[in-house]
Motif scaffolding. Structure first.
Motif, PDB file in Angstrom:
ATOM      1  N   THR A   1       0.839  -1.198   0.000  1.00 11.98           N
ATOM      2  CA  THR A   1       0.000   0.000   0.000  1.00 11.98           C
ATOM      3  C   THR A   1       0.876   1.251   0.000  1.00 11.98           C
ATOM      4  OG1 THR A   1      -0.146  -0.043   2.425  1.00 11.98           O
ATOM      5  CG2 THR A   1      -1.908  -1.134   1.184  1.00 11.98           C
ATOM      6  N   ALA A   2       2.179   1.085   0.243  1.00 13.75           N
ATOM      7  CA  ALA A   2       3.099   2.232   0.294  1.00 13.75           C
ATOM      8  C   ALA A   2       3.066   3.065  -0.988  1.00 13.75           C
ATOM      9  CB  ALA A   2       4.520   1.761   0.605  1.00 13.75           C
ATOM     10  N   PRO A   3       3.119   2.458  -2.207  1.00 11.08           N
ATOM     11  CA  PRO A   3       3.066   3.292  -3.418  1.00 11.08           C
ATOM     12  C   PRO A   3       1.788   4.121  -3.517  1.00 11.08           C
ATOM     13  CG  PRO A   3       3.886   1.113  -3.960  1.00 11.08           C
ATOM     14  CD  PRO A   3       3.401   1.051  -2.542  1.00 11.08           C
ATOM     15  N   LEU A   4       0.680   3.613  -2.975  1.00  8.73           N
ATOM     16  CA  LEU A   4      -0.554   4.391  -2.990  1.00  8.73           C
ATOM     17  C   LEU A   4      -0.405   5.629  -2.112  1.00  8.73           C
ATOM     18  CD1 LEU A   4      -3.073   1.426  -2.605  1.00  8.73           C
ATOM     19  CD2 LEU A   4      -2.106   2.392  -4.697  1.00  8.73           C
ATOM     20  N   TRP A   5       0.212   5.443  -0.952  1.00  5.96           N
ATOM     21  CA  TRP A   5       0.476   6.583  -0.073  1.00  5.96           C
ATOM     22  C   TRP A   5       1.498   7.524  -0.697  1.00  5.96           C
ATOM     23  CZ3 TRP A   5      -2.766   7.551   3.665  1.00  5.96           C
ATOM     24  CH2 TRP A   5      -3.464   6.506   4.271  1.00  5.96           C
TER      25      TRP A   5
ATOM     26  N   LYS B   1      -3.003   8.026 -12.856  1.00  4.56           N
ATOM     27  CA  LYS B   1      -2.333   7.588 -11.633  1.00  4.56           C
ATOM     28  C   LYS B   1      -3.347   7.146 -10.581  1.00  4.56           C
ATOM     29  CE  LYS B   1       1.936  10.278 -11.997  1.00  4.56           C
ATOM     30  NZ  LYS B   1       2.792  11.310 -11.365  1.00  4.56           N
ATOM     31  N   ALA B   2      -4.455   7.864 -10.495  1.00  2.54           N
ATOM     32  CA  ALA B   2      -5.498   7.480  -9.549  1.00  2.54           C
ATOM     33  C   ALA B   2      -6.074   6.111  -9.909  1.00  2.54           C
ATOM     34  CB  ALA B   2      -6.603   8.532  -9.530  1.00  2.54           C
ATOM     35  N   LEU B   3      -6.265   5.874 -11.212  1.00  6.06           N
ATOM     36  CA  LEU B   3      -6.760   4.569 -11.659  1.00  6.06           C
ATOM     37  C   LEU B   3      -5.755   3.476 -11.337  1.00  6.06           C
ATOM     38  CD1 LEU B   3      -8.722   2.755 -13.198  1.00  6.06           C
ATOM     39  CD2 LEU B   3      -7.564   3.422 -15.326  1.00  6.06           C
ATOM     40  N   ALA B   4      -4.453   3.748 -11.576  1.00  8.37           N
ATOM     41  CA  ALA B   4      -3.416   2.767 -11.263  1.00  8.37           C
ATOM     42  C   ALA B   4      -3.408   2.460  -9.771  1.00  8.37           C
ATOM     43  CB  ALA B   4      -2.047   3.290 -11.704  1.00  8.37           C
ATOM     44  N   GLY B   5      -3.536   3.505  -8.969  1.00  8.53           N
ATOM     45  CA  GLY B   5      -3.573   3.286  -7.527  1.00  8.53           C
ATOM     46  C   GLY B   5      -4.771   2.468  -7.100  1.00  8.53           C
ATOM     47  N   LEU B   6      -5.913   2.722  -7.722  1.00 10.37           N
ATOM     48  CA  LEU B   6      -7.126   1.972  -7.392  1.00 10.37           C
ATOM     49  C   LEU B   6      -6.975   0.508  -7.767  1.00 10.37           C
ATOM     50  CD1 LEU B   6     -10.056   1.913  -6.427  1.00 10.37           C
ATOM     51  CD2 LEU B   6     -10.769   2.543  -8.745  1.00 10.37           C
ATOM     52  N   LEU B   7      -6.445   0.230  -8.966  1.00  7.47           N
ATOM     53  CA  LEU B   7      -6.238  -1.158  -9.378  1.00  7.47           C
ATOM     54  C   LEU B   7      -5.258  -1.872  -8.454  1.00  7.47           C
ATOM     55  CD1 LEU B   7      -6.029  -0.912 -13.271  1.00  7.47           C
ATOM     56  CD2 LEU B   7      -7.869  -1.914 -11.901  1.00  7.47           C
ATOM     57  N   GLY B   8      -4.186  -1.175  -8.094  1.00 10.89           N
ATOM     58  CA  GLY B   8      -3.226  -1.771  -7.170  1.00 10.89           C
ATOM     59  C   GLY B   8      -3.849  -2.077  -5.828  1.00 10.89           C
ATOM     60  N   PHE B   9      -4.685  -1.162  -5.354  1.00  8.87           N
ATOM     61  CA  PHE B   9      -5.338  -1.372  -4.061  1.00  8.87           C
ATOM     62  C   PHE B   9      -6.302  -2.550  -4.115  1.00  8.87           C
ATOM     63  CE2 PHE B   9      -8.653  -0.261  -0.897  1.00  8.87           C
ATOM     64  CZ  PHE B   9      -7.856  -0.299   0.238  1.00  8.87           C
ATOM     65  N   VAL B  10      -7.031  -2.676  -5.229  1.00  8.34           N
ATOM     66  CA  VAL B  10      -7.937  -3.827  -5.390  1.00  8.34           C
ATOM     67  C   VAL B  10      -7.133  -5.122  -5.391  1.00  8.34           C
ATOM     68  CG1 VAL B  10      -9.525  -4.982  -6.977  1.00  8.34           C
ATOM     69  CG2 VAL B  10      -9.731  -2.525  -6.578  1.00  8.34           C
ATOM     70  N   GLY B  11      -5.987  -5.102  -6.085  1.00  5.67           N
ATOM     71  CA  GLY B  11      -5.139  -6.296  -6.092  1.00  5.67           C
ATOM     72  C   GLY B  11      -4.673  -6.677  -4.702  1.00  5.67           C
ATOM     73  N   ILE B  12      -4.319  -5.691  -3.906  1.00  4.90           N
ATOM     74  CA  ILE B  12      -3.879  -5.962  -2.529  1.00  4.90           C
ATOM     75  C   ILE B  12      -5.024  -6.519  -1.694  1.00  4.90           C
ATOM     76  CG2 ILE B  12      -3.099  -4.828  -0.402  1.00  4.90           C
ATOM     77  CD1 ILE B  12      -1.459  -2.962  -2.234  1.00  4.90           C
ATOM     78  N   LEU B  13      -6.222  -5.971  -1.870  1.00  2.72           N
ATOM     79  CA  LEU B  13      -7.375  -6.490  -1.130  1.00  2.72           C
ATOM     80  C   LEU B  13      -7.651  -7.947  -1.484  1.00  2.72           C
ATOM     81  CD1 LEU B  13      -9.923  -3.513  -1.279  1.00  2.72           C
ATOM     82  CD2 LEU B  13      -8.518  -4.246   0.655  1.00  2.72           C
ATOM     83  N   ILE B  14      -7.458  -8.300  -2.764  1.00  8.03           N
ATOM     84  CA  ILE B  14      -7.666  -9.689  -3.172  1.00  8.03           C
ATOM     85  C   ILE B  14      -6.658 -10.605  -2.486  1.00  8.03           C
ATOM     86  CG2 ILE B  14      -7.529 -11.292  -5.133  1.00  8.03           C
ATOM     87  CD1 ILE B  14      -8.661  -9.069  -6.887  1.00  8.03           C
ATOM     88  N   VAL B  15      -5.424 -10.127  -2.356  1.00  8.60           N
ATOM     89  CA  VAL B  15      -4.390 -10.928  -1.701  1.00  8.60           C
ATOM     90  C   VAL B  15      -4.672 -11.077  -0.211  1.00  8.60           C
ATOM     91  CG1 VAL B  15      -1.943 -11.036  -1.110  1.00  8.60           C
ATOM     92  CG2 VAL B  15      -2.635 -10.327  -3.391  1.00  8.60           C
TER      93      VAL B  15
ATOM     94  N   GLY C   1      -4.213 -11.225  -7.447  1.00  9.80           N
ATOM     95  CA  GLY C   1      -3.864  -9.894  -6.968  1.00  9.80           C
ATOM     96  C   GLY C   1      -2.601  -9.369  -7.614  1.00  9.80           C
ATOM     97  N   ALA C   2      -1.623 -10.268  -7.815  1.00 13.65           N
ATOM     98  CA  ALA C   2      -0.365  -9.848  -8.448  1.00 13.65           C
ATOM     99  C   ALA C   2      -0.586  -9.382  -9.873  1.00 13.65           C
ATOM    100  CB  ALA C   2       0.633 -11.006  -8.420  1.00 13.65           C
ATOM    101  N   VAL C   3      -1.499 -10.042 -10.608  1.00 10.63           N
ATOM    102  CA  VAL C   3      -1.793  -9.633 -11.978  1.00 10.63           C
ATOM    103  C   VAL C   3      -2.351  -8.205 -12.001  1.00 10.63           C
ATOM    104  CG1 VAL C   3      -3.304 -10.047 -13.956  1.00 10.63           C
ATOM    105  CG2 VAL C   3      -2.129 -11.967 -12.867  1.00 10.63           C
ATOM    106  N   LEU C   4      -3.269  -7.913 -11.091  1.00 12.60           N
ATOM    107  CA  LEU C   4      -3.831  -6.569 -11.022  1.00 12.60           C
ATOM    108  C   LEU C   4      -2.769  -5.544 -10.639  1.00 12.60           C
ATOM    109  CD1 LEU C   4      -7.330  -7.005  -9.324  1.00 12.60           C
ATOM    110  CD2 LEU C   4      -6.835  -6.279 -11.660  1.00 12.60           C
ATOM    111  N   ILE C   5      -1.903  -5.931  -9.722  1.00 18.47           N
ATOM    112  CA  ILE C   5      -0.846  -5.015  -9.277  1.00 18.47           C
ATOM    113  C   ILE C   5       0.130  -4.729 -10.408  1.00 18.47           C
ATOM    114  CG2 ILE C   5       1.141  -4.831  -7.726  1.00 18.47           C
ATOM    115  CD1 ILE C   5      -0.595  -6.394  -5.647  1.00 18.47           C
TER     116      ILE C   5
END
Length: 303
Positions: free
Chosen positions: A113-117, A134-148, A278-282
């Motif tokens: 979650t650090a890159p989102l911060w 960038k906001a979309l990238a952050g959202l996708l990354g966050f969704v990937g983390i939630l899946i993990v 989750g890794a694929v989304l990230i």
């Protein structure tokens, strides 16, 4: 009829170089995670941080002396150096502690979650534009983390909270590092990293008069922690000097599948489908962010 060649995507030379430095950071952090878990059998987190700083300081002085860079050490930005290292010291201790509490892949997933911060902090404190991409990238990354992590499917443990808090401290560290790279050399940043955190570590280790020494069995792991920590910071600092923080830090996401595989090989931790999805989304979020930065740089160069 004249045939025109379609425009190609211009890739600024600093972005690929920053990506290569981040690959080195990925390897270093992964090695440090394994070493930290092994050394925790005998040493607490403050002791590991202290010995890590000792090894790192010796390396900085040795390499800096041989290469003639010790003269670059300056004291004109000490308040930021001190604040940066207090923040990082806190985050690193939380990270080491989390390694002993939850699976490696889960620690890294929460840490990511650090890159989102960083994206948010870079917009607030560094003046970097937080675009819709960038906001979309952050959202996708966050969704990937939630899946993990799958919050709600398992109890929220102290280890999860520690790893999540470490991510916020690491993001703040990246912001301070980016500010320091404007007029401080890498040798200077690493020197004060090891000195300040050595002082902090000794203070916490000696407050009760009981500081364990590493045995011959744990000494190699302590050395790996010291080498890995210093190398990781060198790589990250070099990358941040070449590209925006909001582009550099998401590249670190590659550590997730890497550490998941190491967890399977060394600790029989399950490689769950959620980690792969989750890794694929990230990875997708990371690619979108870097591609957008390439296009922005190309547009800027053409103006």
């Amino acid at each position: 009829m004249t045939r025109t060649t379609p425009p190609t995507l211009a890739v600024p030379s600093n972005v690929p170089a920053a990506a290569l430095w981040m690959v080195g950071a990925v390897v270093s952090f992964s090695a440090m995670a394994i070493a930290g878990r092994e050394a925790s059998v005998e040493l607490d987190t403050f002791e590991m941080m202290t010995y890590r700083s000792m090894v790192g300081l010796a390396l900085v002085l040795l390499i800096g002396g041989v290469t003639g860079h010790l003269g670059e050490i300056r004291t004109n930005r000490m308040p930021i150096h001190i604040l940066r290292n207090m923040v990082h010291f806190t985050g690193q201790n939380l990270w080491f502690w989390a390694l002993t509490m939850i699976p490696l892949a889960q620690v890294f997933a929460l840490e990511f979650t650090a890159p989102l911060w960083v994206m948010l902090m870079a917009a607030l404190f560094l003046g970097e534009r937080l675009t819709g991409v960038k906001a979309l990238a952050g959202l996708l990354g966050f969704v990937g983390i939630l899946i993990v992590v799958r919050p709600g499917s398992v109890p929220l443990s102290p280890g999860m909270l520690a790893a999540a808090a470490a991510a916020i401290f690491f993001a703040a560290t990246a912001i301070f590092t980016k500010r320091l790279t404007r007029d401080q050399s890498i040798t200077c940043i690493l020197f004060w990293l090891t000195v300040i955190q050595l002082i902090l570590g000794l203070g916490f280790c000696l407050y009760d008069g009981d500081m364990a020494l590493p045995s011959m069995a744990s000494l190699p792991w302590v050395i790996v922690i010291g080498l890995g920590g210093l190398t990781a910071h060198f790589c990250i600092t070099s990358a941040l000097a070449l590209a925006p923080a909001s582009v550099v830090m998401p590249i670190d996401f590659v550590r997730l599948p890497a550490i998941a595989i190491l967890g399977v090989l060394f600790y029989d931790e399950p490689l769950e489908a959620a980690v792969l999805v989750g890794a694929v989304l990230i990875f997708g979020a990371n690619y979108i962010n870097v591609l957008a930065e390439h296009r922005r740089s190309r547009t800027t160069a053409e103006l």
